[in-house]
Design a protein around this motif. Structure first.
Motif, PDB file in Angstrom:
ATOM      1  N   ALA A 146      35.516  35.015  48.231  1.00 41.32           N
ATOM      2  CA  ALA A 146      34.270  35.127  47.693  1.00 41.32           C
ATOM      3  C   ALA A 146      33.876  36.734  47.541  1.00 41.32           C
ATOM      4  O   ALA A 146      33.140  37.008  46.505  1.00 41.32           O
ATOM      5  N   TYR A 147      34.414  37.549  48.337  1.00 38.85           N
ATOM      6  CA  TYR A 147      33.963  38.950  48.333  1.00 38.85           C
ATOM      7  C   TYR A 147      34.705  39.690  47.116  1.00 38.85           C
ATOM      8  O   TYR A 147      34.126  40.658  46.505  1.00 38.85           O
ATOM      9  N   VAL A 148      35.955  39.381  46.896  1.00 41.78           N
ATOM     10  CA  VAL A 148      36.755  39.992  45.807  1.00 41.78           C
ATOM     11  C   VAL A 148      36.246  39.736  44.369  1.00 41.78           C
ATOM     12  O   VAL A 148      36.503  40.197  43.636  1.00 41.78           O
ATOM     13  N   ILE A 149      35.622  38.422  44.332  1.00 40.58           N
ATOM     14  CA  ILE A 149      35.132  38.015  42.813  1.00 40.58           C
ATOM     15  C   ILE A 149      33.647  38.009  42.894  1.00 40.58           C
ATOM     16  O   ILE A 149      33.353  38.176  41.656  1.00 40.58           O
ATOM     17  N   LYS A 150      33.100  38.794  43.634  1.00 38.29           N
ATOM     18  CA  LYS A 150      31.477  38.777  43.534  1.00 38.29           C
ATOM     19  C   LYS A 150      30.976  39.762  42.418  1.00 38.29           C
ATOM     20  O   LYS A 150      31.615  41.014  42.359  1.00 38.29           O
ATOM     21  N   ASP A 151      30.129  39.463  41.668  1.00 40.31           N
ATOM     22  CA  ASP A 151      29.446  40.225  40.717  1.00 40.31           C
ATOM     23  C   ASP A 151      30.387  40.855  39.930  1.00 40.31           C
ATOM     24  O   ASP A 151      29.962  42.002  39.121  1.00 40.31           O
ATOM     25  N   ILE A 152      31.484  40.230  39.289  1.00 39.17           N
ATOM     26  CA  ILE A 152      32.219  40.877  38.144  1.00 39.17           C
ATOM     27  C   ILE A 152      32.527  39.792  37.265  1.00 39.17           C
ATOM     28  O   ILE A 152      32.626  38.447  37.846  1.00 39.17           O
ATOM     29  N   ASP A 153      33.069  40.089  36.314  1.00 39.62           N
ATOM     30  CA  ASP A 153      33.884  39.499  35.229  1.00 39.62           C
ATOM     31  C   ASP A 153      35.395  39.225  35.512  1.00 39.62           C
ATOM     32  O   ASP A 153      36.011  40.265  35.228  1.00 39.62           O
ATOM     33  N   PRO A 154      35.859  38.201  35.905  1.00 38.84           N
ATOM     34  CA  PRO A 154      37.265  37.977  36.442  1.00 38.84           C
ATOM     35  C   PRO A 154      38.380  38.534  35.163  1.00 38.84           C
ATOM     36  O   PRO A 154      39.311  39.364  35.281  1.00 38.84           O
ATOM     37  N   ALA A 155      37.890  38.201  33.905  1.00 42.35           N
ATOM     38  CA  ALA A 155      38.804  38.640  32.769  1.00 42.35           C
ATOM     39  C   ALA A 155      38.719  40.011  32.547  1.00 42.35           C
ATOM     40  O   ALA A 155      39.843  40.401  31.998  1.00 42.35           O
ATOM     41  N   GLU A 156      38.029  41.009  33.273  1.00 36.34           N
ATOM     42  CA  GLU A 156      38.230  42.235  33.070  1.00 36.34           C
ATOM     43  C   GLU A 156      39.178  43.116  33.861  1.00 36.34           C
ATOM     44  O   GLU A 156      39.328  44.094  34.018  1.00 36.34           O
ATOM     45  N   TYR A 157      39.773  42.103  34.642  1.00 36.78           N
ATOM     46  CA  TYR A 157      40.619  42.688  35.593  1.00 36.78           C
ATOM     47  C   TYR A 157      42.137  41.816  35.566  1.00 36.78           C
ATOM     48  O   TYR A 157      42.310  40.779  35.340  1.00 36.78           O
ATOM     49  N   ASP A 158      42.935  42.524  36.348  1.00 39.92           N
ATOM     50  CA  ASP A 158      44.378  42.030  36.732  1.00 39.92           C
ATOM     51  C   ASP A 158      44.541  41.703  38.203  1.00 39.92           C
ATOM     52  O   ASP A 158      43.821  42.284  38.777  1.00 39.92           O
ATOM     53  N   TRP A 159      45.085  40.555  38.518  1.00 40.19           N
ATOM     54  CA  TRP A 159      44.732  40.007  39.791  1.00 40.19           C
ATOM     55  C   TRP A 159      46.165  39.757  40.672  1.00 40.19           C
ATOM     56  O   TRP A 159      47.190  39.449  39.940  1.00 40.19           O
ATOM     57  N   MET A 160      45.956  40.152  41.813  1.00 35.46           N
ATOM     58  CA  MET A 160      47.263  39.717  42.643  1.00 35.46           C
ATOM     59  C   MET A 160      46.836  39.160  44.082  1.00 35.46           C
ATOM     60  O   MET A 160      45.742  39.651  44.778  1.00 35.46           O
ATOM     61  N   ILE A 161      47.742  38.844  44.703  1.00 37.76           N
ATOM     62  CA  ILE A 161      47.672  38.755  46.055  1.00 37.76           C
ATOM     63  C   ILE A 161      49.021  39.033  46.826  1.00 37.76           C
ATOM     64  O   ILE A 161      50.053  38.722  46.268  1.00 37.76           O
ATOM     65  N   ILE A 162      48.658  39.703  47.719  1.00 38.35           N
ATOM     66  CA  ILE A 162      49.998  40.266  48.553  1.00 38.35           C
ATOM     67  C   ILE A 162      49.937  39.886  50.022  1.00 38.35           C
ATOM     68  O   ILE A 162      48.821  39.836  50.787  1.00 38.35           O
ATOM     69  N   ASP A 163      51.186  39.643  50.346  1.00 38.28           N
ATOM     70  CA  ASP A 163      51.242  39.120  51.880  1.00 38.28           C
ATOM     71  C   ASP A 163      52.122  39.671  52.806  1.00 38.28           C
ATOM     72  O   ASP A 163      53.211  40.255  52.149  1.00 38.28           O
TER      73      ASP A 163
END
Length: 279
Positions: free
Chosen positions: A212-229
């Motif tokens: 919820a925090y990482v997607i707050k108040d932004i347009d997801p299409a304007e970003y490249d996304w990743m998850i790192i473990d």
């Protein structure tokens, strides 16, 4: 067209195999374990770090050795016209500041980016830089674009506080209290620095709040996304699907390697977004 060598340090979480495949040159960082010094991916490996951290051993990292750094530049400049170096954010390491100073002696042939990037996003930005070079941008133009328009935001969720405690980043008393109360911290990476943004009562809730925090108040299409473990792929697989369902964008999966993992600890999950640069 100039031949430009792309370069980073090993905090970018890039293996030797990936570096070779992507034609990226990597200066490996020193790691000390119980007082003995090693070089990441040369004399110590991820599995060693994971086991040491699980054993409660003290693991520390250091800046690349200055002599090794300038030697790599000298070697690369035998073949390339320029070196384009994207180090770890200066908010987390002195490497960037030192490199900028050292580059003065190279009369414009070594370009050091003062970035906000950490972990695998460094590699993503170097790939963007290469595409810009192919389109005719100069190194200084790419440097300016990355510094002015580049943006990384991430949320880190440690599985437990043991590594943070052993590394002196929180007190043993605070770690014990957090464990007793089952408190999970949410850490943000913003402007190249790490800070606490929230504390919740369970790991499951921490993951939910992290998305919820990482997607707050932004347009997801304007970003490249990743998850790192950090040695936590099963959980990463589940969370990748959850994040993709929310943002309707593809999410890359990567791993925290020795340098970053030695600070955050095994089990850590990171949700990250990188602002797309238009060129």
């Amino acid at each position: 067209m100039k031949k430009i060598a792309l370069m980073c340090d090993s905090s970018a979480d890039i293996t030797k195999e990936q570096a070779k495949e992507l034609d990226i040159h990597v200066i490996r960082m020193p790691i000390s374990m119980n007082g003995k010094e090693f070089i990441e991916e040369e004399t110590i490996f991820d599995k060693d770090i994971i086991q040491a951290l699980k054993n409660g051993d003290q693991v520390k990292t250091a800046q690349p050795i200055i002599g090794d750094l300038t030697r790599m530049w000298d070697d690369l400049l035998q073949t390339y016209d320029e070196v384009f170096y994207l180090p770890l954010s200066k908010a987390l390491s002195g490497t960037c500041h030192v490199a900028i100073g050292l580059a003065d002696a190279y009369e414009g042939r070594v370009i050091v980016v003062d970035s906000e990037y950490v972990c695998y996003p460094v590699v993503k930005m170097l790939q963007t830089a290469r595409k810009m070079f192919e389109k005719g941008y100069t190194s200084l133009q790419v440097k300016e674009k990355l510094e002015k328009e580049g943006s990384l935001f991430a949320v880190l969720i440690p599985e437990n506080l043991t590594t943070l405690k052993n590394g002196g980043r929180i007190s043993p008393a605070a770690a014990a209290l957090a464990g007793l109360l089952k408190i999970q911290p949410l850490l943000k990476v913003e402007h190249g620095a790490i800070d606490l943004v929230d504390k919740v009562r369970t790991l499951k809730k921490a993951y939910k709040e992290g998305i919820a925090y990482v997607i707050k108040d932004i347009d997801p299409a304007e970003y490249d996304w990743m998850i790192i473990d950090a040695d936590n792929r099963e959980v990463s697989n589940e969370l990748k699907l959850q994040l993709e369902e929310v943002i309707h964008q593809p999410v890359e999966q990567h791993v925290f390697k020795a340098v970053i993992m030695s600070h955050a600890g095994p089990g850590t999950i990171g949700f990250g977004r990188i602002k797309k640069i238009r060129y």
